[in-house]
Design a protein around this motif. Sequence first.
Motif, PDB file in Angstrom:
ATOM      1  N   ASP A 304      -0.577  -7.402 -11.487  1.00 20.01           N
ATOM      2  CA  ASP A 304       0.582  -6.684 -11.787  1.00 20.01           C
ATOM      3  C   ASP A 304       1.159  -6.292 -10.664  1.00 20.01           C
ATOM      4  N   TYR A 305       2.266  -6.437 -10.110  1.00 22.80           N
ATOM      5  CA  TYR A 305       2.883  -5.943  -8.659  1.00 22.80           C
ATOM      6  C   TYR A 305       2.943  -4.455  -9.073  1.00 22.80           C
ATOM      7  N   HIS A 306       3.463  -3.982  -9.755  1.00 22.60           N
ATOM      8  CA  HIS A 306       3.445  -2.407 -10.067  1.00 22.60           C
ATOM      9  C   HIS A 306       2.395  -1.642  -9.902  1.00 22.60           C
ATOM     10  N   GLN A 310       1.141   0.875  -7.096  1.00 24.84           N
ATOM     11  CA  GLN A 310       0.751   2.229  -7.381  1.00 24.84           C
ATOM     12  C   GLN A 310      -0.626   2.362  -6.864  1.00 24.84           C
TER      13      GLN A 310
END
Length: 323
Positions: A304-306, A310
């Motif tokens: 996941d890119y997010h 983070q």
Amino acid sequence: MNNKRNKLHLHCLMLVMLVIVMTFFVSGFDMTRRVIVEVDGQTKVLHTNTSNPKKILAEAGIILENGDGWRLKGANKQVQDGSVIEVVRGIPFVVIRGEEAKEYKSAKETVGAALNDIGISHLKERVYPEVQEPLQAGMKIYVLAKNEELEFSEASVDIPVQYEEDHSINFGTESIAHPGKEGKEAIVSKKVKHKDGSHSVHELTRHVILEPETKIIRKGMAMSVYTPEGYKRYTKKIKAEATAYVATGNRTSIGLVPYEGIVAVDPRMIPYYTKMYIPGYGFAMAGDTGGDMAHHRIDLFYNDYHKAIQWGRRHVDVYILAE
């Protein structure tokens, strides 16, 4: 002579009259007493002319249920001005005779007094617990029949075990700090003789008479790290700078389709296929490399890119797992 006799009769008559007057005076005039009644955690104060405790309790509106009782507090055995009457509520217990068990209540203080209170005749040597034992709520009292007798025995109590973490001992090893010691418990049983001459034994109760000593085992925690799967042993801890990355469309250096848990490393420092644990990231395996991978720099793969954003870049402890 007659005069003396007449005077004697007169004196006797006067004495009788005096006794009658005094009796009337004592019984006919007000003899109010101030009596304190303690009941169910409350205190009631009464002024009464009677010295009968049951009548006083009735005047106070107190209902004594079956098994309830009362006692005068203090040294006086009769109600006087200032006396304190304590209402004692009966506590429940069970009397077992043969196969029959029946519930009772009594305000008496001992087993024997409670049995007498409910009208059960008994021989003290054929009662368990013993007649002088304090009566307790829920107590089971056994009154033995002619074909029954008590048996007393002892049994060992297992040694309890307590583990203590010791970070001075290698993970996976243990050291006994205290061996512990078995305890003892007393067992009371009822032996029943049947008509055919056979016997059966029924355990009534058991209680600890010698507390066991706890066995203390030191559990080695050195070279271990706590993970979601519990403590894991590691062989080396590396301080590294970890950067998150996402899929590039290419397979990893060892030919794997990248997945979360793959770490890009400098294989000269961390060989491929090395299993590791990284707090905040999780379990991982060295399965990729890159041009920037030098010394203690690593990249953590994210699906996941997010999540990758983070994480960003941070310094971490990398635990090289032993298995």
